[in-house]
Design an enzyme around this catalytic site. Structure first.
Site, short mmCIF file in Angstrom:
data_model
loop_
_atom_site.label_atom_id
_atom_site.label_comp_id
_atom_site.label_asym_id
_atom_site.label_seq_id
_atom_site.Cartn_x
_atom_site.Cartn_y
_atom_site.Cartn_z
N HIS A 1 -5.96 20.62 -46.52
CA HIS A 1 -5.45 21.81 -47.26
C HIS A 1 -6.64 22.59 -47.78
O HIS A 1 -7.30 22.18 -48.73
CB HIS A 1 -4.55 21.37 -48.42
CG HIS A 1 -3.97 22.53 -49.20
ND1 HIS A 1 -2.65 22.57 -49.56
CD2 HIS A 1 -4.51 23.66 -49.70
CE1 HIS A 1 -2.40 23.69 -50.23
NE2 HIS A 1 -3.53 24.36 -50.34
N HIS B 1 -8.43 26.73 -48.42
CA HIS B 1 -8.43 28.20 -48.38
C HIS B 1 -9.84 28.67 -48.06
O HIS B 1 -10.78 28.34 -48.80
CB HIS B 1 -8.01 28.77 -49.73
CG HIS B 1 -6.64 28.33 -50.15
ND1 HIS B 1 -5.51 29.05 -49.84
CD2 HIS B 1 -6.22 27.23 -50.82
CE1 HIS B 1 -4.44 28.40 -50.32
NE2 HIS B 1 -4.86 27.29 -50.91
N ARG C 1 -10.30 32.14 -47.14
CA ARG C 1 -10.30 33.61 -47.31
C ARG C 1 -10.81 34.27 -46.02
O ARG C 1 -10.72 33.69 -44.95
CB ARG C 1 -11.13 34.05 -48.53
CG ARG C 1 -10.89 33.25 -49.82
CD ARG C 1 -9.45 33.18 -50.26
NE ARG C 1 -9.33 32.56 -51.58
CZ ARG C 1 -8.22 32.03 -52.05
NH1 ARG C 1 -7.11 31.97 -51.30
NH2 ARG C 1 -8.18 31.51 -53.25
N ASN D 1 -2.67 32.30 -46.60
CA ASN D 1 -2.32 33.30 -47.64
C ASN D 1 -3.41 34.35 -47.79
O ASN D 1 -3.97 34.54 -48.86
CB ASN D 1 -1.98 32.63 -48.98
CG ASN D 1 -3.11 31.80 -49.56
OD1 ASN D 1 -3.97 31.30 -48.83
ND2 ASN D 1 -3.15 31.65 -50.87
N LYS E 1 3.40 27.21 -43.31
CA LYS E 1 3.28 27.03 -44.75
C LYS E 1 4.43 27.69 -45.48
O LYS E 1 4.69 28.87 -45.28
CB LYS E 1 1.94 27.63 -45.22
CG LYS E 1 1.68 27.49 -46.70
CD LYS E 1 1.49 26.04 -47.09
CE LYS E 1 1.46 25.87 -48.60
NZ LYS E 1 0.10 25.74 -49.10
N HIS F 1 4.22 24.47 -50.62
CA HIS F 1 3.81 24.65 -52.01
C HIS F 1 5.06 24.39 -52.84
O HIS F 1 5.97 25.21 -52.90
CB HIS F 1 3.28 26.07 -52.27
CG HIS F 1 2.86 26.24 -53.71
ND1 HIS F 1 1.54 26.26 -54.11
CD2 HIS F 1 3.59 26.34 -54.85
CE1 HIS F 1 1.49 26.38 -55.44
NE2 HIS F 1 2.73 26.44 -55.91
N HIS G 1 -0.78 19.42 -52.55
CA HIS G 1 -1.32 19.27 -53.91
C HIS G 1 -0.33 18.70 -54.91
O HIS G 1 0.07 19.37 -55.85
CB HIS G 1 -1.95 20.58 -54.41
CG HIS G 1 -1.14 21.86 -54.17
ND1 HIS G 1 0.21 21.95 -54.37
CD2 HIS G 1 -1.54 23.09 -53.75
CE1 HIS G 1 0.61 23.18 -54.09
NE2 HIS G 1 -0.43 23.88 -53.71
N ASP H 1 -7.43 21.70 -51.41
CA ASP H 1 -6.93 22.96 -51.98
C ASP H 1 -8.08 23.76 -52.58
O ASP H 1 -7.89 24.49 -53.55
CB ASP H 1 -5.82 22.70 -53.01
CG ASP H 1 -5.12 23.99 -53.44
OD1 ASP H 1 -5.14 24.97 -52.67
OD2 ASP H 1 -4.57 24.02 -54.55
N HIS I 1 -12.10 32.03 -55.77
CA HIS I 1 -11.88 33.36 -56.36
C HIS I 1 -13.19 33.75 -57.04
O HIS I 1 -13.81 32.92 -57.71
CB HIS I 1 -10.79 33.32 -57.43
CG HIS I 1 -9.42 33.03 -56.90
ND1 HIS I 1 -8.60 34.00 -56.39
CD2 HIS I 1 -8.72 31.87 -56.82
CE1 HIS I 1 -7.45 33.47 -56.01
NE2 HIS I 1 -7.50 32.16 -56.25
N ALA J 1 -5.37 31.79 -60.13
CA ALA J 1 -5.23 30.34 -59.98
C ALA J 1 -6.04 29.87 -58.78
O ALA J 1 -5.94 30.46 -57.70
CB ALA J 1 -3.76 29.98 -59.79
C1 NCD Z 1 -4.35 28.83 -54.15
C2 NCD Z 1 -5.13 30.09 -53.77
O1 NCD Z 1 -5.90 30.59 -54.59
O2 NCD Z 1 -4.95 30.58 -52.65
N1 NCD Z 1 -4.42 28.66 -55.57
C3 NCD Z 1 -4.18 27.52 -56.27
O3 NCD Z 1 -4.22 27.58 -57.50
N2 NCD Z 1 -3.93 26.38 -55.69
C4 NCD Z 1 -2.95 28.92 -53.65
C5 NCD Z 1 -2.21 27.59 -53.60
O4 NCD Z 1 -2.63 26.66 -52.94
O5 NCD Z 1 -1.15 27.48 -54.24
ZN ZN Z 2 -3.70 25.87 -51.67
ZN ZN Z 3 -0.22 25.93 -53.19
#
Ligand code: NCD
Ligand code: ZN
Ligand code: ZN
Length: 349
Positions: free
Chosen positions: A13, A15, A17, A41, A99, A136, A174, A247, A251, A263
């Site tokens: 899992h 991200h 970007r 996402n 997802k 999620h 998560h 996860d 950011h 988040a």
């Molecule tokens: C994730 C994100 O920033 O894309 N943020 C998070 O707090 N986990 C999105 C997600 O996995 O829910």
């Molecule tokens: Zn995530």
């Molecule tokens: Zn998530």
């Protein structure tokens, strides 16, 4: 133990970007993991196989030269995803699942599913054809307490998904609560969970330690010590359906240190090292390899990786910040010591 060699792990899992942000973060993951399940996402979300293939190519182009890292793509389920997209996804050979974001549940989830029923035709096709559903698991209703949203999602939605689609492979991403651990344990072989480093290492006190801590804010939000202990116990027991998914969710600093901070915890610069710390604290270092390198591949029905990585018991300090596009980003555990260090063989940058 001062050296720990593991079969090359995978991150189930992640991200990454896009654009400059992608180029800033991908090497951290590729230095540690052989494969990662890439979350869709983006803005706009990765909703089609064609978009996923293009995104995969951009990830490939952003990798350091000579690096063997395989991104496993996912598609973002919407109210209008046609079942035929499942066929296209499968035939591409590049997509491992869809997802499910309840609309509005987390970062960039506004195109997510608004009513579970709308996803049923796609879930049926996925169940038939053997693609994995990544979930999620939080309800979005404003009247449900933020600390209860995972539990209520399981009661109202996930239990319906698994009873309606008993052969659909589902990963509850998560996991954060004792109830989620118990739910997954009680299911058969088709239901699994990923566990992040922050949910193994921290409870919700870490959000308010001496003041508000935006870099500890992620969704689902950190829970009580009683919940953290349930996560530690289940991974330390070697349960085959709980495996590694960081996860890691980057950011920019200014988006986190804000009156309405995003988040997401960016753990990629120390991910496997932090899991080693959590397993060592639990007296379960011997279970780390299965959790990190075997169980996820087995669940996804992919071969285990060849090759290995080595961790050395030698404290190092996580950088206070890392470059992130034009700006910077604060990683998980910034400026603090981590007990285990990744041993990078001489000649590899
Ligand atoms: C994730 C994100 O920033 O894309 N943020 C998070 O707090 N986990 C999105 C997600 O996995 O829910
Ligand atoms: Zn995530
Ligand atoms: Zn998530």
């Amino acid at each position: 133990m001062t050296r720990l060699t593991l079969a090359r792990p995978d991150d189930w899992h992640l991200h990454l970007r896009d654009g400059a942000a992608l180029r800033s973060v991908v090497a951290f993951t590729a230095a540690r993991f052989g494969r990662a399940v890439i979350m869709p996402n983006l803005r706009p979300p990765v909703t089609t196989t064609a978009m996923a293939l293009e995104y995969k190519a951009r990830i490939g182009a952003a990798l350091p030269a000579g690096c063997s890292f395989d991104p496993l793509m996912t598609l973002y389920l919407t109210d209008s995803t046609p079942p035929e997209e499942v066929d296209r996804a499968l035939e591409s050979g590049a997509v491992c699942g869809f997802k499910y974001y309840p609309a509005g549940a987390t970062t960039h989830s506004d195109s997510g599913v608004t009513r579970l029923e709308r996803a049923f035709p796609v879930l049926e096709r996925m169940e038939e054809r053997g693609l994995v559903l990544q979930v999620h698991g939080e309800v979005t209703d404003g009247d449900v307490d933020v600390f209860d949203r995972e539990r209520v999602f399981i009661d109202r939605h996930l239990s319906r998904i698994v009873s309606r689609h008993p052969r659909l492979r589902v990963v509850l991403e998560h996991v954060t609560t004792r109830e989620a651990v118990e739910f997954v344990r009680a299911q058969g072989d088709c239901v699994a969970a990923t566990v992040t480093p922050q949910h193994l290492l921290l409870n919700r006190n870490a959000l308010f330690a001496g003041g508000i801590r935006p870099h500890h804010f992620c969704l689902p939000v950190l829970k009580r010590e009683h919940d953290r202990m349930a996560l530690v116990e289940v991974v330390a027991s070697g349960h085959p359906r709980f495996f590694l998914g960081t996860d890691s969710a980057p950011h920019a600093r200014h988006d986190k240190e804000s009156a309405c901070g995003c988040a997401g915890v960016f753990s990629a610069p120390a991910a496997i090292e932090l899991y080693a710390e959590a397993f060592e604290q639990a007296g379960a270092l011997g279970r780390l390899e299965a959790f990190a390198s075997h169980l996820g591949a087995d669940f996804y029905r992919l071969p285990r990786n060849r090759g290995s990585i080595t961790l050395v018991k030698e404290p190092w300090t996580v950088p206070a910040s890392c470059p992130f596009g034009e700006g910077d980003i604060v990683p998980f555990r910034a400026g603090t010591e981590v007990a285990w260090r990744l041993d990078v063989p001489a000649g590899v940058a």
